[in-house]
Design an enzyme around this catalytic site. Sequence first.
Site, PDB file in Angstrom:
ATOM      1  CB  CYS A 114      -0.954   0.001   1.185  1.00 49.37           C
ATOM      2  SG  CYS A 114      -2.074  -1.393   1.159  1.00 49.37           S
ATOM      3  CG  HIS A 256      -3.235   3.432   2.887  1.00 50.53           C
ATOM      4  ND1 HIS A 256      -3.628   3.170   1.590  1.00 50.53           N
ATOM      5  CD2 HIS A 256      -3.241   2.234   3.524  1.00 50.53           C
ATOM      6  CE1 HIS A 256      -3.855   1.876   1.462  1.00 50.53           C
ATOM      7  NE2 HIS A 256      -3.647   1.282   2.626  1.00 50.53           N
ATOM      8  CG  ASN A 286      -6.637  -0.789   1.399  1.00 49.52           C
ATOM      9  OD1 ASN A 286      -5.987  -0.273   0.494  1.00 49.52           O
ATOM     10  ND2 ASN A 286      -6.075  -1.343   2.452  1.00 49.52           N
TER      11      ASN A 286
HETATM   12  N1  COA Z   1     -18.661  -8.750   9.406  1.00 50.23           N
HETATM   13  C1  COA Z   1     -19.052  -9.090  10.629  1.00 50.23           C
HETATM   14  N2  COA Z   1     -18.211  -9.472  11.590  1.00 50.23           N
HETATM   15  C2  COA Z   1     -16.896  -9.503  11.290  1.00 50.23           C
HETATM   16  C3  COA Z   1     -16.413  -9.151  10.015  1.00 50.23           C
HETATM   17  C4  COA Z   1     -17.353  -8.765   9.058  1.00 50.23           C
HETATM   18  N3  COA Z   1     -17.008  -8.414   7.811  1.00 50.23           N
HETATM   19  N4  COA Z   1     -15.067  -9.255  10.009  1.00 50.23           N
HETATM   20  C5  COA Z   1     -14.707  -9.659  11.233  1.00 50.23           C
HETATM   21  N5  COA Z   1     -15.805  -9.821  12.015  1.00 50.23           N
HETATM   22  C6  COA Z   1     -15.883 -10.241  13.402  1.00 50.23           C
HETATM   23  C7  COA Z   1     -14.656 -11.003  13.833  1.00 50.23           C
HETATM   24  O1  COA Z   1     -14.792 -12.352  13.476  1.00 50.23           O
HETATM   25  C8  COA Z   1     -14.688 -10.797  15.340  1.00 50.23           C
HETATM   26  O2  COA Z   1     -15.572 -11.736  15.886  1.00 50.23           O
HETATM   27  P1  COA Z   1     -15.201 -12.496  17.251  1.00 50.23           P
HETATM   28  O3  COA Z   1     -15.012 -11.423  18.266  1.00 50.23           O
HETATM   29  O4  COA Z   1     -16.386 -13.346  17.442  1.00 50.23           O
HETATM   30  O5  COA Z   1     -13.944 -13.234  16.919  1.00 50.23           O
HETATM   31  C9  COA Z   1     -15.324  -9.430  15.498  1.00 50.23           C
HETATM   32  O6  COA Z   1     -15.922  -9.103  14.238  1.00 50.23           O
HETATM   33  C10 COA Z   1     -14.386  -8.317  15.898  1.00 50.23           C
HETATM   34  O7  COA Z   1     -13.181  -8.463  15.192  1.00 50.23           O
HETATM   35  P2  COA Z   1     -11.998  -7.436  15.386  1.00 50.23           P
HETATM   36  O8  COA Z   1     -10.828  -7.933  14.637  1.00 50.23           O
HETATM   37  O9  COA Z   1     -11.811  -7.076  16.811  1.00 50.23           O
HETATM   38  O10 COA Z   1     -12.614  -6.148  14.701  1.00 50.23           O
HETATM   39  P3  COA Z   1     -11.936  -4.773  14.472  1.00 50.23           P
HETATM   40  O11 COA Z   1     -12.689  -3.715  15.147  1.00 50.23           O
HETATM   41  O12 COA Z   1     -10.449  -4.818  14.692  1.00 50.23           O
HETATM   42  O13 COA Z   1     -12.152  -4.565  12.912  1.00 50.23           O
HETATM   43  C11 COA Z   1     -10.930  -4.737  10.860  1.00 50.23           C
HETATM   44  C12 COA Z   1     -11.601  -5.490  11.996  1.00 50.23           C
HETATM   45  C13 COA Z   1     -10.306  -5.748   9.901  1.00 50.23           C
HETATM   46  C14 COA Z   1     -11.977  -3.907  10.139  1.00 50.23           C
HETATM   47  C15 COA Z   1      -9.848  -3.783  11.445  1.00 50.23           C
HETATM   48  O14 COA Z   1      -9.041  -4.503  12.342  1.00 50.23           O
HETATM   49  C16 COA Z   1      -8.983  -3.178  10.387  1.00 50.23           C
HETATM   50  O15 COA Z   1      -9.435  -2.412   9.574  1.00 50.23           O
HETATM   51  N6  COA Z   1      -7.666  -3.473  10.412  1.00 50.23           N
HETATM   52  C17 COA Z   1      -6.756  -2.932   9.456  1.00 50.23           C
HETATM   53  C18 COA Z   1      -6.852  -3.692   8.155  1.00 50.23           C
HETATM   54  C19 COA Z   1      -6.149  -2.977   7.047  1.00 50.23           C
HETATM   55  O16 COA Z   1      -6.242  -1.799   6.921  1.00 50.23           O
HETATM   56  N7  COA Z   1      -5.424  -3.723   6.200  1.00 50.23           N
HETATM   57  C20 COA Z   1      -4.715  -3.197   5.100  1.00 50.23           C
HETATM   58  C21 COA Z   1      -3.606  -2.339   5.560  1.00 50.23           C
HETATM   59  S1  COA Z   1      -2.708  -1.650   4.237  1.00 50.23           S
END
Ligand code: COA
Length: 329
Positions: A114, A256, A286
Amino acid sequence: MARYAAITGTGSYLPETVLTNFDLEKMVDTSDEWIRQRTGIAERRIAEDDTATSDLSVQAARLAIKRAQIDPLEIEMILVATVTPDTFFPSTACYVQKGIGAKNAAAMDISAACAGFLYGLDLANGLIVSGQYDTILVVGGEVFNNIVDWNDRNTCVLFGDGAGAAIVQATEEPKGILASYIGSDGDYADIDLLGIPAGGSRMPVTSEAIDQKLDKIQMNGREVFKLGVRLMPEAAQRALSKANVSVEEIDLLIPHQANLRIIEAVGDRLGVPREKVYINVDKYGNTSAATVIIALDEAIQDGRAKPGDLILLVTFGAGLTWGSTLLRL
Ligand code: COA
């Protein structure tokens, strides 16, 4: 006379097909509400089946060339930042070269996930300021839909396809790239953090690898989130201090576009008011190497970024990689 590298034209191209959160509700166990709350994304664009990264990149590059009012034959170097190349080789940059008819250019890809577009700008800046080249095309382009596991709700809601391009040219006016900083930390080159295990020299794409989805994106979202929130403000500060510019002087911050909560946290940590932070993650998700240049192009086209404005671009990605660019438009 001092030489500067100015952005003289930008373009972007997003595929027409829109995939909404409601569409995703029918594909995986998720909801529009969850995706909006956790990511800020409402929809993303998806390239057609027969469309590759170079196809999107050529469209974006043609616009940038037109707006810079140059002939493609003037381009001396083409840098395409992507982690979704058309093929391992030839490079995507060579396909772009063919598509735009830039016969006089050298062409190569940049792999910095990215952060790739800002890596490209940093290189273009060095090559121009040193006097080696006068005109460089820098592209960030991705077609992620083939590397996303559409059954994995943790990742499939986040990404989209798109491309952006910039013509970078030598000028004697003190404008363009005022400061640029890129960095990386290979201690985080961990496939489970963010990456694709199979398909390179480490692990071929076997039927077993495909069964285990090892040819698709793997990600530890929570860890990546924390790293992004820490690394982007640090990177942004480096470009500001290199140029001796204070954050109050910035007209527009373009982080980003990975997740609205990360974008807002970066703006808050830097002390940039929300109205000066550019956001389009809601529309495109993204698009990896393409996010900052698509956003810059949109900001220029919609008048949010005007000639003379001070613009701070900042990004991070797998590797880990990161970078920041301070621009006077
Ligand atoms: N829909 C519903 N539930 C979802 C889901 C979705 N699309 N994706 C994940 N969950 C669930 C998970 O399974 C988890 O369930 P559990 O608690 O029963 O295990 C719960 O939601 C919470 O997950 P968590 O990882 O704590 O959520 P979060 O608030 O961290 O959000 C992301 C998850 C991926 C959105 C967030 O961590 C994120 O954006 N991270 C950065 C990713 C990124 O930018 N990557 C590219 C970088 S260049």
